[in-house]
Design a protein around this motif. Structure first.
Motif, mmCIF file in Angstrom:
data_model
loop_
_atom_site.group_PDB
_atom_site.id
_atom_site.type_symbol
_atom_site.label_atom_id
_atom_site.label_comp_id
_atom_site.label_asym_id
_atom_site.label_seq_id
_atom_site.Cartn_x
_atom_site.Cartn_y
_atom_site.Cartn_z
ATOM 1 N N GLU A 23 75.009 21.988 105.515
ATOM 2 C CA GLU A 23 73.822 21.990 106.367
ATOM 3 C C GLU A 23 72.868 23.154 106.075
ATOM 4 O O GLU A 23 71.851 23.304 106.750
ATOM 5 N N ASP A 24 73.185 23.998 105.107
ATOM 6 C CA ASP A 24 72.315 25.127 104.786
ATOM 7 C C ASP A 24 70.960 24.649 104.284
ATOM 8 O O ASP A 24 70.818 23.524 103.800
ATOM 9 N N ARG A 25 69.981 25.534 104.382
ATOM 10 C CA ARG A 25 68.618 25.155 103.966
ATOM 11 C C ARG A 25 68.499 24.994 102.458
ATOM 12 O O ARG A 25 67.635 24.279 101.979
ATOM 13 N N ILE A 26 69.351 25.658 101.704
ATOM 14 C CA ILE A 26 69.364 25.456 100.249
ATOM 15 C C ILE A 26 70.349 24.321 99.974
ATOM 16 O O ILE A 26 71.527 24.416 100.337
ATOM 17 N N PRO A 27 69.889 23.251 99.346
ATOM 18 C CA PRO A 27 70.769 22.091 99.152
ATOM 19 C C PRO A 27 71.928 22.396 98.202
ATOM 20 O O PRO A 27 71.839 23.260 97.328
ATOM 21 N N LEU A 28 73.014 21.667 98.392
ATOM 22 C CA LEU A 28 74.178 21.840 97.524
ATOM 23 C C LEU A 28 73.849 21.535 96.068
ATOM 24 O O LEU A 28 74.465 22.102 95.162
ATOM 25 N N SER A 29 72.877 20.679 95.841
ATOM 26 C CA SER A 29 72.491 20.350 94.465
ATOM 27 C C SER A 29 71.979 21.587 93.713
ATOM 28 O O SER A 29 72.183 21.710 92.499
ATOM 29 N N TYR A 30 71.341 22.505 94.431
ATOM 30 C CA TYR A 30 70.885 23.753 93.804
ATOM 31 C C TYR A 30 72.088 24.539 93.288
ATOM 32 O O TYR A 30 72.093 25.024 92.150
ATOM 33 N N TRP A 31 73.118 24.659 94.138
ATOM 34 C CA TRP A 31 74.307 25.414 93.741
ATOM 35 C C TRP A 31 75.066 24.694 92.643
ATOM 36 O O TRP A 31 75.641 25.330 91.761
ATOM 37 N N ARG A 32 75.055 23.353 92.655
ATOM 38 C CA ARG A 32 75.686 22.575 91.581
ATOM 39 C C ARG A 32 74.997 22.894 90.252
ATOM 40 O O ARG A 32 75.654 23.115 89.232
ATOM 41 N N ASN A 33 73.667 22.949 90.264
ATOM 42 C CA ASN A 33 72.935 23.278 89.031
ATOM 43 C C ASN A 33 73.248 24.689 88.551
ATOM 44 O O ASN A 33 73.372 24.926 87.342
ATOM 45 N N ARG A 34 73.375 25.625 89.492
ATOM 46 C CA ARG A 34 73.709 27.014 89.121
ATOM 47 C C ARG A 34 75.099 27.082 88.483
ATOM 48 O O ARG A 34 75.295 27.745 87.469
ATOM 49 N N ILE A 35 76.062 26.398 89.077
ATOM 50 C CA ILE A 35 77.416 26.392 88.511
ATOM 51 C C ILE A 35 77.415 25.706 87.158
ATOM 52 O O ILE A 35 78.056 26.178 86.210
ATOM 53 N N ASN A 36 76.681 24.614 87.025
ATOM 54 C CA ASN A 36 76.608 23.915 85.738
ATOM 55 C C ASN A 36 76.006 24.798 84.654
ATOM 56 O O ASN A 36 76.439 24.757 83.502
ATOM 57 N N SER A 37 75.016 25.614 85.010
ATOM 58 C CA SER A 37 74.398 26.489 84.004
ATOM 59 C C SER A 37 75.385 27.556 83.539
ATOM 60 O O SER A 37 75.425 27.900 82.358
ATOM 61 N N VAL A 38 76.205 28.057 84.450
ATOM 62 C CA VAL A 38 77.227 29.037 84.073
ATOM 63 C C VAL A 38 78.320 28.360 83.253
ATOM 64 O O VAL A 38 78.822 28.924 82.285
#
Length: 67
Positions: A23-38
């Motif tokens: 429910e956070d304002r930053i969507p989980l897809s943003y964090w998925r992209n960050r993890i994928n980049s790492v």
């Protein structure tokens, strides 16, 4: 990505992933992209294990969001 930046990114993700929810304002897809980049970087074995744990934690959040 240089080694120091990669380590900082992993540490940041480890800190954030333990505190976010679907429910956070930053969507989980943003964090998925960050993890994928790492994940795409050349990782040491210990870093690869840490990224696997991040993937698992985020996947659990994503599953809860779908339910």
């Amino acid at each position: 990505m240089n080694h120091l930046q990669l380590e900082k990114d992993i540490q940041h993700l480890e800190n954030v992933i333990t505190h976010i929810s679907a429910e956070d304002r930053i969507p989980l897809s943003y964090w998925r992209n960050r993890i994928n980049s790492v994940s795409g970087a050349a990782l040491m074995p210990a870093q690869a294990n840490r990224v696997k744990r991040l993937n698992a934690a985020l996947a659990a959040l994503e599953d809860r969001q779908k339910a």
